[in-house]
Motif scaffolding. Structure first.
Motif, short mmCIF file in Angstrom:
data_model
loop_
_atom_site.label_atom_id
_atom_site.label_comp_id
_atom_site.label_asym_id
_atom_site.label_seq_id
_atom_site.Cartn_x
_atom_site.Cartn_y
_atom_site.Cartn_z
N ASN A 1 61.06 -8.16 9.84
CA ASN A 1 59.69 -8.58 10.05
C ASN A 1 59.42 -9.06 11.47
N SER A 2 60.48 -9.29 12.26
CA SER A 2 60.26 -9.73 13.63
C SER A 2 60.95 -8.81 14.63
N GLU B 1 53.13 -7.65 14.89
CA GLU B 1 53.86 -8.79 14.37
C GLU B 1 53.14 -9.32 13.14
N PRO B 2 53.81 -9.35 11.97
CA PRO B 2 53.13 -9.86 10.78
C PRO B 2 52.90 -11.36 10.89
N SER B 3 51.65 -11.77 10.76
CA SER B 3 51.33 -13.18 10.95
C SER B 3 50.93 -13.86 9.66
N GLU C 1 51.50 -14.10 5.19
CA GLU C 1 52.42 -13.83 4.09
C GLU C 1 52.16 -12.47 3.47
N SER D 1 51.15 -9.77 4.96
CA SER D 1 51.71 -8.74 5.83
C SER D 1 53.22 -8.66 5.67
N VAL D 2 53.87 -9.81 5.54
CA VAL D 2 55.32 -9.82 5.34
C VAL D 2 55.67 -9.12 4.04
N ILE E 1 55.30 -5.34 4.43
CA ILE E 1 56.42 -4.74 5.16
C ILE E 1 57.63 -4.61 4.24
N ASP E 2 57.91 -5.65 3.44
CA ASP E 2 59.01 -5.56 2.49
C ASP E 2 58.81 -4.42 1.51
N TYR F 1 52.42 -0.78 10.95
CA TYR F 1 53.60 -1.62 11.16
C TYR F 1 54.75 -0.89 11.84
N ARG G 1 67.61 -4.89 7.95
CA ARG G 1 67.52 -5.65 6.70
C ARG G 1 68.81 -5.53 5.89
#
Length: 216
Positions: free
Chosen positions: A14-15, A22-24, A26, A28-29, A32-33, A70, A84
Motif C-alpha cells: 500500500n505504500s 498513495e491510498p489515504s 481505509e 482505498s487500502v 488495493i488488498d 492504483y 506483500r
C-alpha cells in the motif's frame, strides 16, 4: 525481537513506489488488498507471466479504470503482490520462531524452510515470490534481491540468538542455503499441487546439511 529483525522496514504494497496513487483512506487500502487478492487468484490460475490488468479487473469485479488508478501496469501489480508475499512470509516465519523457540540454529533453519513450504501451500499467489527470476519480467529498474536481503536478516537472528559471529561469509552461506531450499520447495509444488513429499522432506534438511559444513 525476531519480528523486528526479520520484517524490519519492508514496505507494504500500500505504500510501495509502484503504486500510481498513495491510498489515504481505509477504503482505498481495502480496495488495493482486494485487487491484490484478485491478482493472486489469477497467478494461481494462469501464472504470473500471463497475468493481465483486465483479468485482475474481472476477477475483482472492479473496473479497469480502478485497477489503473492504483497500478500503472501489470508489472506494478506483480511487484506489489510480490512485496506483500514477502512481508507475509516474514511475519509468519517470525511468529513461528517466537512460538516454537528452537533450541538449536539447525532447528531455526528448518522452521524457516517449513514456513516457506506452508506459505507455498496456503497463501494464494505465493509463487509470485520468485517472479523476478524470469528474464524480462522487470521492464525497468534494478531487480530487488529479497533472498539476499533476507539472508542478512537471518544472519542477525543467528548472531543474536545462537551466538554466531557476524560476517559476510555467514550471509553468503545463508543466501546459498535459502536459494537451494526455496528452489526445491518450488519444484515440489510444480510436480504435485499438494507438494511432492520426498522433495519437501529434502528441502527441510538441505539447508542445515549445507550450513553444517561451515558451522557445526
Amino acid at each position: 525481537m525476531i519480528e523486528e529483525i526479520l520484517v524490519g522496514a519492508i514496505e507494504v504494497p500500500n505504500s510501495a513506489a509502484s503504486l500510481r496513487v498513495e491510498p489515504s483512506q481505509e477504503r482505498s487500502v481495502a480496495r488495493i488488498d482486494a485487487l491484490l487478492d484478485a491478482a493472486a487468484a489469477v497467478v494461481d490460475e494462469v501464472g504470473f507471466d500471463r497475468l493481465t490488468t483486465a483479468q485482475v479487473a474481472e476477477e475483482s469485479g472492479a473496473s479497469i479504470g480502478t485497477v489503473y488508478r492504483y497500478f500503472p501496469d501489470r508489472i506494478a501489480l506483480l511487484v506489489a503482490l510480490r512485496d506483500r508475499a514477502v512481508r507475509r512470509y516474514r511475519l509468519m516465519a517470525s511468529d513461528d520462531i517466537e512460538r516454537t523457540s528452537p533450541s538449536t540454529w539447525q532447528g531455526a533453519i528448518e522452521r524457516f524452510a517449513e514456513t516457506f513450504a506452508t506459505m507455498f501451500r496456503t497463501e494464494p499467489g505465493f509463487r509470485i515470490m520468485r517472479f523476478e527470476d524470469v528474464r524480462g519480467v522487470e521492464e525497468s529498474g534494478a531487480t530487488p534481491d529479497h533472498v539476499g536481503e533476507f539472508a542478512v536478516r537471518v544472519a542477525e537472528v543467528l548472531v543474536s540468538t545462537y551466538g554466531f559471529t557476524p560476517s559476510d561469509e555467514l550471509v553468503f552461506h545463508l543466501d546459498i542455503a535459502a536459494q537451494m531450499t526455496e528452489s526445491l520447495i518450488e519444484r515440489a509444488y510444480l510436480r504435485n499441487a499438494d507438494g511432492d513429499r520426498r522433495t519437501l522432506s529434502e528441502a527441510r534438511v538441505v539447508a542445515t546439511a549445507y550450513l553444517e559444513k561451515y558451522y557445526d
